[in-house]
Scaffold this motif. Structure first.
Motif, short mmCIF file in Angstrom:
data_model
loop_
_atom_site.label_atom_id
_atom_site.label_comp_id
_atom_site.label_asym_id
_atom_site.label_seq_id
_atom_site.Cartn_x
_atom_site.Cartn_y
_atom_site.Cartn_z
N LYS A 25 0.83 -1.19 0.00
CA LYS A 25 0.00 0.00 0.00
C LYS A 25 0.87 1.24 0.00
O LYS A 25 1.85 1.35 0.73
N GLU A 26 0.50 2.20 -0.81
CA GLU A 26 1.29 3.42 -0.97
C GLU A 26 1.43 4.17 0.35
O GLU A 26 2.50 4.69 0.68
N GLN A 27 0.35 4.23 1.12
CA GLN A 27 0.40 4.99 2.37
C GLN A 27 1.40 4.41 3.35
O GLN A 27 2.09 5.14 4.06
N GLU A 28 1.50 3.09 3.41
CA GLU A 28 2.45 2.45 4.31
C GLU A 28 3.88 2.84 3.94
O GLU A 28 4.71 3.14 4.81
N LEU A 29 4.15 2.84 2.66
CA LEU A 29 5.48 3.22 2.18
C LEU A 29 5.76 4.68 2.52
O LEU A 29 6.84 5.02 3.01
N HIS A 30 4.77 5.54 2.30
CA HIS A 30 4.96 6.96 2.60
C HIS A 30 5.21 7.20 4.08
O HIS A 30 6.03 8.05 4.45
N THR A 31 4.50 6.48 4.91
CA THR A 31 4.67 6.65 6.36
C THR A 31 6.08 6.29 6.79
O THR A 31 6.70 6.98 7.60
N THR A 32 6.60 5.19 6.26
CA THR A 32 7.96 4.78 6.60
C THR A 32 8.97 5.81 6.11
O THR A 32 9.91 6.17 6.84
#
Length: 371
Positions: free
Chosen positions: A183-190
């Motif tokens: 998921k894109e959001q998970e990557l962005h959060t990291t």
């Protein structure tokens, strides 16, 4: 206060990055209002280094037993993961400064005044491989200030180098944390967590008196040999996650640096474009004298992916293959650039437009700010 700010960074979401950056920049500026604004100095007094194995010059003590590291310079293993000098050494030479003493090898206070290298091989912004993270490296220089070994006045006249982040992504990729379907959001959060950790450390260095800081963006992970090994070191990966990690990290880091420069009086951070420099070396290395742009000079056999090339077997036979001339290779081992590659990259940063992010060449920046 630092703990509270770090917690905010860890819990932040990518969609509020800009407001968060403004917030911590304003908080830091308020906290540090008593510090004098420095517009420049007549040459840096010393260099202080933070990061990972790209800039570690001797804090990873176990490496001292592993030839062929250090075989060209200084002639024996001295704590660098290539055959000679690394990025920290080349930057010190550019600034006409002594090579900073590795923190774990400091013998007296006068050595600290000539520069200290706090970097640790394997380090990350997070605790990547369980080694001394960036926040702990800043703790170490803070302790020297608290002990009056270093003063804020001295650090205002010095320069810092920060190069870190690859290990945070590398450890996650090796564990399969991020695949193309993530998921894109998970990557962005990291990515936000990692970049905000760098930003927090830059604010802390400012609080200690540091005003002139060179920061590197990410190395070109899609072309790293631990990735290109599957194609026998012939082509870079097209994995969308690797490409996204690099581009988003670099973009957010650029935003953070711009915000800090704008909000913290007297702070001068220059962001050197390591991604672009190694893209040139990997794809156009022949124009700079390299004959092997993706194949490492030294490939180990003793550990997965040959990440460390300097092991011998029980009979003393080398567990690695070694090229004849490391200066013709962009990479010395399967992670680390050769001395010649670092020298070329620093030449690009210093003298060629477009190899710093949104700013002048490194040499012009040095001249402008008196470092």
């Amino acid at each position: 206060m630092w703990t509270e700010m770090a917690a905010v960074f860890r819990n932040s979401k990518f969609s509020v990055n800009v407001n968060l950056a403004l917030a911590y920049g304003t908080i830091a500026a308020t906290m540090l209002v008593g510090l004098a604004n420095i517009s420049g100095v007549d040459g840096a007094s010393a260099m202080y280094v933070f990061g990972d194995s790209y800039v570690d010059t001797g804090n990873f003590r176990d490496l001292s037993a592993f030839p062929p590291y250090g075989s060209i310079w200084p002639g024996y293993p001295a704590g660098r993961f290539n055959e000679g000098r690394n990025l920290a050494d080349c930057i010190a030479e550019l600034f006409d400064l002594p090579y900073p003493t590795p923190y774990l090898r400091l013998e007296n206070n006068s050595e600290a005044l000539r520069g200290v290298n706090f970097a640790r091989s394997g380090a990350g912004v997070t605790y990547a491989y369980g080694l001394t993270a960036l926040v702990s490296q800043v703790d170490e220089i803070e302790a020297l200030v608290e002990k009056h070994v270093l003063t804020k006045a001295h650090l205002r006249k010095s320069v810092a180098l920060v190069n870190i982040g690859v290990n945070d992504y590398h450890v996650r990729n090796r564990r399969g944390a991020f695949q193309e379907h993530d998921k894109e959001q998970e990557l962005h959060t990291t990515i936000t967590t990692i970049v905000d950790g760098i930003a927090l450390s830059l604010v802390r260095l400012y609080g200690l008196g540091v005003r002139n800081i060179v920061v590197s963006n990410l190395a070109l992970m899609a072309c790293a040999p631990f990735v290109t090994e599957v194609t026998t070191f012939t082509s870079c990966s097209r994995n969308a996650t690797l490409l996204t990690q690099t581009s988003l990290h670099n973009s957010l880091l650029q935003q953070r640096v711009k915000t800090l420069n704008r909000n913290l009086g007297g702070l001068h951070i220059i962001l050197v474009d390591q991604t672009k420099a190694f893209e040139v070396l990997f794809h156009h290395g022949s124009e700079h004298g390299f004959e092997n742009t993706m194949t490492p000079c030294c490939i180990g056999k003793a550990v997965p992916h040959g990440l460390v090339c300097g092991h011998n077997d029980t009979a003393g036979h080398p567990m690695y293959t070694l090229c004849e001339d490391p200066s013709k290779h962009v990479l010395f081992d399967t992670i680390h650039p050769s001395e010649a590659a670092w020298q070329t990259a620093v030449d690009l940063f210093a003298h060629v437009d477009g190899f710093t992010v949104g700013g002048p060449t490194l040499r012009a920046w040095m001249s402008k700010h008196g470092v």
